[in-house]
Write an enzyme that holds these catalytic residues in place. Structure first.
Site, mmCIF file in Angstrom:
data_model
loop_
_atom_site.group_PDB
_atom_site.id
_atom_site.type_symbol
_atom_site.label_atom_id
_atom_site.label_comp_id
_atom_site.label_asym_id
_atom_site.label_seq_id
_atom_site.Cartn_x
_atom_site.Cartn_y
_atom_site.Cartn_z
ATOM 1 N N HIS A 171 -9.699 -0.996 3.530
ATOM 2 C CA HIS A 171 -9.378 -1.926 4.619
ATOM 3 C C HIS A 171 -9.629 -3.368 4.209
ATOM 4 O O HIS A 171 -10.249 -3.648 3.168
ATOM 5 C CB HIS A 171 -10.196 -1.581 5.869
ATOM 6 C CG HIS A 171 -11.684 -1.728 5.724
ATOM 7 N ND1 HIS A 171 -12.337 -2.944 5.819
ATOM 8 C CD2 HIS A 171 -12.657 -0.812 5.493
ATOM 9 C CE1 HIS A 171 -13.639 -2.766 5.663
ATOM 10 N NE2 HIS A 171 -13.862 -1.478 5.455
ATOM 11 N N CYS A 187 -17.029 2.353 2.603
ATOM 12 C CA CYS A 187 -15.608 2.018 2.602
ATOM 13 C C CYS A 187 -15.259 1.080 1.460
ATOM 14 O O CYS A 187 -16.113 0.381 0.923
ATOM 15 C CB CYS A 187 -15.215 1.383 3.930
ATOM 16 S SG CYS A 187 -15.222 2.534 5.310
#
Length: 218
Positions: A171, A187
């Site tokens: 992301h 992440c």
């Protein structure tokens, strides 16, 4: 930028403990970077429903800037390969080449690794804390609409193994100084302009390999 700075610090405590999406930074010198946040930005790139803040990439180590490189790995063209140790993501191309991006990754013990696929894609995605995050910090924002204040940034690629959501994402980030650092959660984060570029290049179903070490440049 001032309002976003306050919101980012509020979110920091709850997010730094968990290997979940929307991880926050514990990068060396990150508080100094926060105090001089506006200096990282040089303009915007038109996008909908929000313009993408553009980063002064001269502030990054050259190895973390988007570039085309030689690729010597066995993965097929179209595969996303994330090297946790090098803090680099490669999108394999034809002819022994790859498009390489700098990324921020999880700190030791929090980085997820393995094989997955992109099961869905999000544009300026919303973010919602997990029940564990809420239990650790009852005052945390219960939801965050997509936008420049959102920890998921301009785009997100959601990683699944079969039908199971791994809870890990590739992301964007509103903390560009965190690129090239080992982050507090697992992440994979990219500059917003880089995740927009990657998002446009990969379809749902793309294979993703997240690994530690190993050469992929010739």
């Amino acid at each position: 930028m001032t309002a976003r700075l306050s919101n980012s610090r509020t979110l920091l405590a709850a997010l730094c403990l968990l290997p979940l999406a929307a991880c926050k930074s514990t990068a060396p010198g990150s508080m100094a970077a926060l105090d001089d946040e506006s200096a990282w930005y040089i303009g915007t790139m038109p996008d909908k429903p929000h313009d993408v803040p553009l980063v002064d990439t001269s502030r990054l180590d050259p190895k973390y800037r988007r570039q085309e490189v030689a690729y010597a790995g066995p993965e097929a063209p179209g595969t996303i390969v994330v090297d946790i140790d090098k803090r680099q993501l490669a999108l394999v191309q034809e002819g022994g080449r790859a498009i390489q991006y700098g990324v921020g990754v999880g700190k030791l013990g929090f980085s997820w690794k393995g094989e997955a696929r992109v099961a869905r894609k999000g544009v300026w995605p919303d973010w919602t804390p997990t029940t564990t995050m809420v239990s650790l910090n009852p005052d945390i924002d219960r939801s965050r609409k997509g936008g420049v204040d959102n920890p998921l940034g301009a785009r997100a690629l959601y990683l699944y193994q079969g039908s199971r959501d791994t809870l890990f994402r590739i992301h964007g980030t509103n903390e560009p100084w965190s690129i090239g650092e080992q982050m507090s959660s697992g992440c994979v984060r990219m500059l917003n302009e880089d995740i927009v570029d990657l998002y446009e290049r990969v379809p749902v179903g793309t294979r993703v390999l997240v690994k530690r070490g190993g050469k992929y440049r010739a």
